[in-house]
Design an enzyme around this catalytic site. Structure first.
Site, PDB file in Angstrom:
ATOM      1  N   ASN A 135       0.862  -1.182   0.000  1.00 22.68           N
ATOM      2  CA  ASN A 135       0.000   0.000   0.000  1.00 22.68           C
ATOM      3  C   ASN A 135       0.902   1.238   0.000  1.00 22.68           C
ATOM      4  OD1 ASN A 135      -1.811   2.044   0.508  1.00 22.68           O
ATOM      5  ND2 ASN A 135      -2.383   1.336   2.571  1.00 22.68           N
ATOM      6  N   LYS A 187       0.132   4.286  -0.281  1.00 21.75           N
ATOM      7  CA  LYS A 187      -0.504   5.469   0.331  1.00 21.75           C
ATOM      8  C   LYS A 187      -0.278   6.721  -0.540  1.00 21.75           C
ATOM      9  CE  LYS A 187      -0.381   3.313   4.824  1.00 21.75           C
ATOM     10  NZ  LYS A 187      -0.376   3.487   6.265  1.00 21.75           N
ATOM     11  N   HIS A 194      -9.819   1.001   4.872  1.00 20.87           N
ATOM     12  CA  HIS A 194      -8.556   1.172   5.600  1.00 20.87           C
ATOM     13  C   HIS A 194      -8.795   2.080   6.811  1.00 20.87           C
ATOM     14  CE1 HIS A 194      -4.482   2.444   6.535  1.00 20.87           C
ATOM     15  NE2 HIS A 194      -4.074   1.354   5.893  1.00 20.87           N
ATOM     16  N   GLU A 202      -7.184   4.455   7.988  1.00 23.82           N
ATOM     17  CA  GLU A 202      -6.982   5.889   7.730  1.00 23.82           C
ATOM     18  C   GLU A 202      -8.229   6.497   7.092  1.00 23.82           C
ATOM     19  OE1 GLU A 202      -3.269   5.490   5.631  1.00 23.82           O
ATOM     20  OE2 GLU A 202      -2.262   5.025   7.522  1.00 23.82           O
ATOM     21  N   GLU A 206      -5.667  -5.315  10.598  1.00 27.91           N
ATOM     22  CA  GLU A 206      -4.720  -4.224  10.851  1.00 27.91           C
ATOM     23  C   GLU A 206      -5.090  -3.535  12.158  1.00 27.91           C
ATOM     24  OE1 GLU A 206      -2.675  -2.796   7.070  1.00 27.91           O
ATOM     25  OE2 GLU A 206      -4.526  -1.675   7.184  1.00 27.91           O
ATOM     26  N   GLY A 211       1.981   2.211  11.387  1.00 27.72           N
ATOM     27  CA  GLY A 211       2.927   3.322  11.440  1.00 27.72           C
ATOM     28  C   GLY A 211       3.602   3.500  12.787  1.00 27.72           C
ATOM     29  N   SER A 232       2.917  -1.899  10.518  1.00 24.10           N
ATOM     30  CA  SER A 232       4.359  -1.918  10.791  1.00 24.10           C
ATOM     31  C   SER A 232       5.060  -3.198  10.315  1.00 24.10           C
ATOM     32  CB  SER A 232       4.623  -1.706  12.285  1.00 24.10           C
ATOM     33  OG  SER A 232       4.219  -0.412  12.662  1.00 24.10           O
ATOM     34  N   GLY A 288       2.807  -1.195   4.421  1.00 23.25           N
ATOM     35  CA  GLY A 288       2.690   0.240   4.149  1.00 23.25           C
ATOM     36  C   GLY A 288       4.043   0.836   3.821  1.00 23.25           C
TER      37      GLY A 288
HETATM   38  P1  PGA Z   1       2.558   0.576   7.876  1.00 28.18           P
HETATM   39  O1  PGA Z   1       1.102   0.742   7.208  1.00 28.18           O
HETATM   40  O2  PGA Z   1       3.142  -0.700   7.314  1.00 28.18           O
HETATM   41  O3  PGA Z   1       3.295   1.780   7.435  1.00 28.18           O
HETATM   42  O4  PGA Z   1       2.344   0.495   9.352  1.00 28.18           O
HETATM   43  C1  PGA Z   1       0.273  -0.354   7.035  1.00 28.18           C
HETATM   44  C2  PGA Z   1      -1.063   0.079   6.518  1.00 28.18           C
HETATM   45  O5  PGA Z   1      -1.537   1.165   6.900  1.00 28.18           O
HETATM   46  O6  PGA Z   1      -1.684  -0.609   5.710  1.00 28.18           O
END
Ligand code: PGA
Length: 252
Positions: free
Chosen positions: A4, A6, A93, A95, A165, A171, A211, A232
């Site tokens: 992803n 982003k 997601h 976010e 997740e 993050g 992460s 991510g």
């Molecule tokens: P991250 O994001 O690997 O940067 O923690 C994962 C995600 O939001 O899908």
């Protein structure tokens, strides 16, 4: 294994460097048990489809709208993604839930539009830190599954990939233990058995996200016996993505 990207790769030069570097990393690598799916910002979908489909790397959208066409300023729809050659869409997601007010009911409408248009939904679920501390993990996952998969038939359900997740792990460089993830896997399969049947639950793939880094793969994927990972930040580094792919591939 889903990357992803982003809201990154801001310039065309940056995008092109990334594309070339990913192609270089993945060419001549024969991952027979691991499929990489890459999800760029929607403005790069066309380029990514053009460059990656012939490399055997499927492309997905990070989000779609539930309607197919019309007066929905700023949105893209499942048929648009499909037309470019996209095969997947990340839905719900955290976010989008947190920053754009998406609920599981909204995710459900998007998920159904994806399925109707031959796009495999990657449906994201997971609890916040507070929900976890209040012992609401089971309730949250049950609600996200029941609402998100509402009206999705027994035949379509196995096309949905579930991405567990935990919001607090995204993050943060903190990941749950293998036992915690295994517990969630068992819980999700139980809920899916109730919503559908044990046979359908068995077929549905579950990946972990939050992460993910190469040195966490054993903890978050291999030991709890999941089907893959959603990556991510690390997906912006092709050399790391290929390392993760090799580890996921080696699980079989
Ligand atoms: P991250 O994001 O690997 O940067 O923690 C994962 C995600 O939001 O899908």
């Amino acid at each position: 294994m889903i990357g992803n990207l982003k809201m990154n790769l801001l310039t065309m030069a940056e995008r092109d460097r990334y594309v070339q570097s990913l192609i270089k990393e993945f060419s001549h690598k024969d991952f027979s048990h691991c499929q990489l799916v890459i999800c760029p910002p929607s403005i790069h979908l066309e380029t990514f489809c053009r460059e990656f489909l012939e490399e055997g790397i499927p492309v997905g959208a990070q989000n779609i709208f539930s309607e197919e066409r019309g007066s929905f300023t700023g949105e893209i729809s499942a048929p648009m993604v499909k037309e470019l050659g996209g095969r997947y869409a990340i839905i719900g997601h955290s976010e989008r839930r947190r920053l754009f007010g998406e609920t599981s009911a909204i995710a459900n409408a998007k998920l159904r539009s994806a399925l109707k248009n031959g796009i495999s939904p990657i449906y994201c679920i997971g609890e916040t830190q507070q929900e976890r501390q209040e012992g609401l993990l089971g309730d949250v996952l049950l609600r996200q599954l029941a609402e998100g998969l509402d009206g999705v038939s027994v035949v379509s359900a196995p096309k949905v990939i579930l991405a567990y997740e935990p919001v607090w792990a995204i993050g943060s460089d903190v990941v749950p233990s293998s036992d915690e993830i295994l517990g969630v896997k068992i819980l999700l399969k139980k809920i899916l058995s109730r919503l559908y049947s044990p046979g359908v639950a068995e077929k549905m793939r579950i990946v972990y996200g939050g992460s993910v880094k190469a040195n966490f793969i054993k903890t978050v994927c291999v030991d709890p016996g999941l089907d893959g990972v959603l990556v991510g930040r690390e997906s912006l580094i092709p050399t790391e993505l290929v390392k993760i792919a090799a580890m996921v591939d080696g699980m079989q």
